[in-house]
Motif scaffolding. Sequence first.
Motif, short mmCIF file in Angstrom:
data_model
loop_
_atom_site.label_atom_id
_atom_site.label_comp_id
_atom_site.label_asym_id
_atom_site.label_seq_id
_atom_site.Cartn_x
_atom_site.Cartn_y
_atom_site.Cartn_z
N ALA A 83 4.92 -65.92 55.07
CA ALA A 83 5.36 -65.31 56.32
C ALA A 83 4.71 -63.94 56.52
O ALA A 83 4.38 -63.55 57.64
CB ALA A 83 6.88 -65.18 56.34
N ALA A 84 4.51 -63.22 55.42
CA ALA A 84 3.85 -61.91 55.50
C ALA A 84 2.42 -62.05 56.00
O ALA A 84 1.95 -61.24 56.82
CB ALA A 84 3.88 -61.23 54.14
N MET A 85 1.71 -63.08 55.54
CA MET A 85 0.34 -63.30 56.00
C MET A 85 0.32 -63.74 57.46
O MET A 85 -0.60 -63.37 58.22
CB MET A 85 -0.35 -64.34 55.12
N ASP A 86 1.31 -64.52 57.87
CA ASP A 86 1.44 -64.91 59.27
C ASP A 86 1.58 -63.66 60.13
O ASP A 86 0.88 -63.49 61.15
CB ASP A 86 2.65 -65.82 59.42
N TYR A 87 2.47 -62.77 59.71
CA TYR A 87 2.69 -61.51 60.43
C TYR A 87 1.42 -60.67 60.44
O TYR A 87 1.02 -60.13 61.49
CB TYR A 87 3.84 -60.74 59.79
N ALA A 88 0.77 -60.55 59.28
CA ALA A 88 -0.45 -59.74 59.17
C ALA A 88 -1.55 -60.24 60.09
O ALA A 88 -2.28 -59.44 60.70
CB ALA A 88 -0.93 -59.73 57.71
N THR A 89 -1.70 -61.54 60.21
CA THR A 89 -2.73 -62.11 61.07
C THR A 89 -2.49 -61.72 62.53
O THR A 89 -3.43 -61.35 63.25
CB THR A 89 -2.75 -63.64 60.92
N ARG A 90 -1.24 -61.78 62.95
CA ARG A 90 -0.92 -61.40 64.33
C ARG A 90 -1.13 -59.89 64.54
O ARG A 90 -1.69 -59.46 65.56
CB ARG A 90 0.54 -61.76 64.65
N LEU A 91 -0.68 -59.10 63.56
CA LEU A 91 -0.79 -57.65 63.70
C LEU A 91 -2.24 -57.21 63.69
O LEU A 91 -2.63 -56.28 64.40
CB LEU A 91 0.00 -56.96 62.60
N VAL A 94 -3.81 -57.39 67.14
CA VAL A 94 -3.33 -56.34 68.03
C VAL A 94 -3.88 -54.98 67.61
O VAL A 94 -4.28 -54.17 68.44
CB VAL A 94 -1.79 -56.33 68.05
N ALA A 95 -3.90 -54.73 66.30
CA ALA A 95 -4.38 -53.45 65.78
C ALA A 95 -5.83 -53.21 66.17
O ALA A 95 -6.22 -52.09 66.54
CB ALA A 95 -4.23 -53.41 64.26
N GLU A 96 -6.64 -54.24 66.10
CA GLU A 96 -8.05 -54.11 66.46
C GLU A 96 -8.19 -53.81 67.95
O GLU A 96 -9.01 -52.96 68.35
CB GLU A 96 -8.80 -55.38 66.11
N GLU A 97 -7.40 -54.47 68.76
CA GLU A 97 -7.49 -54.30 70.21
C GLU A 97 -7.05 -52.90 70.65
O GLU A 97 -7.63 -52.32 71.58
CB GLU A 97 -6.62 -55.36 70.90
N LEU A 98 -6.03 -52.34 69.99
CA LEU A 98 -5.44 -51.07 70.41
C LEU A 98 -5.93 -49.89 69.59
O LEU A 98 -5.39 -48.79 69.68
CB LEU A 98 -3.90 -51.15 70.31
N ASN A 99 -6.97 -50.10 68.81
CA ASN A 99 -7.40 -49.12 67.82
C ASN A 99 -7.86 -47.79 68.40
O ASN A 99 -7.87 -46.77 67.70
CB ASN A 99 -8.54 -49.71 66.98
N GLY A 152 -9.05 -56.83 57.19
CA GLY A 152 -9.32 -55.65 57.99
C GLY A 152 -8.10 -54.86 58.40
O GLY A 152 -8.20 -53.95 59.24
N LEU A 153 -6.95 -55.15 57.79
CA LEU A 153 -5.71 -54.46 58.15
C LEU A 153 -5.25 -53.58 56.99
O LEU A 153 -5.00 -54.08 55.90
CB LEU A 153 -4.63 -55.50 58.49
N PRO A 154 -5.12 -52.27 57.19
CA PRO A 154 -4.66 -51.40 56.11
C PRO A 154 -3.17 -51.60 55.83
O PRO A 154 -2.40 -52.03 56.71
CB PRO A 154 -4.94 -49.99 56.63
#
Length: 379
Positions: A83-91, A94-99, A152-154
């Motif tokens: 579930a954590a990886m599912d969340y990370a993939t979604r985040l 969004v993180a890349e788009e709003l960076n 690519g997500l810190p």
Amino acid sequence: MTVQIDPHATTTPALADRPARDLRVAELRPLITPKTLAREFPLSSAAHDVVVSSRDAIQAILTGADDRLLVVIGPCSIHDPAAAMDYATRLRAVAEELNDRLMIVMRVYFEKPRTTVGWKGLINDPHLDGTFDMDQGLRLARGLLCEINAMGLPAGTEYLDPFTPQYIGDLIAWAAIGARTTESQTHRQMASGLSAPVGFKNATTGDLQVALDAMKAAMSPHAFLGMDEEGHACVVHTTGNPFGHVILRGGHGLTNYDPATVGDAAKRLDQAGLTPVVMVDCSHANAEKKHERQEAVFESIIQQRTAHQAHNAGGQTAIVSPIIGAMIESNLVAGNQKLPANKADLTYGQSITDACIDWPTTERLLRDAHARMGRGRVN
């Protein structure tokens, strides 16, 4: 009656058969060493670059060279790596788009402080059944961090056990010291040697001074007992961590995210010779322990940021608000659940510790904040 003890005797006969150590220790179980774990789950070049560049970006935000809002967001605690990886993939998307306006770090918490007793986190009890298979817990934690960073997500985490950084510290871009441990000398010493920037929460009472003291202590060099990568006890010598900051999380019946309180916190930091910037925790006492109230706290943060925006001659936005970051407890499913007797009955993507907002709310809040904030300045 006074018992006379012969100082030259080996032991008093009546006490000879009574042990003097480990009276309440049921078992000592060997643990995987940090070096062995790092061999099993090596830091890839992609993950390495994410960690290092993200730390640099967070340090720039803390010093004012980067005007983006730092947002540490994610589950209260990780209990299901899938579930954590599912969340990370979604985040990550969004993180890349709003960076350009938001610096988003995933909250990846593996250790949970308890007021009395309870599940202490994935590292402590990964099977959720009281077997305390910490070897497996450490493997799950490091493996998950490797995957999240490689995409690519810190990642950010709270350090509770002072040995934990030896196992996962090279994969953490931002760290926190919690409200219950900010006053702890052990944790201040540990923070002085962390490679990542570190936030100190105010005490559970709402007292800010303990966080200011912690920042000063962590900025200084220390020498203390610790563990090396081989798992050996050693003396750790640190140089001090210059990238500490305060996290306002409210206190007993008190909130501390309003403009007046934030301004007062910044003033006290400045008077103490510390950088006058703060992060606001949208959950815990600031949300009155109601997950849905996090949205109101985050709204206040965005209002305070936008109210302080001033345009220079080039039309670029310069942020002068003391608020440089926010923390939000978020998961795939809103609320929380009790740990059931049968793990098959767990609701996928819902917290088993503090209640969280759900993914649709999370995405809406982040996109709304991005739309309302000025374009970040990165020097």
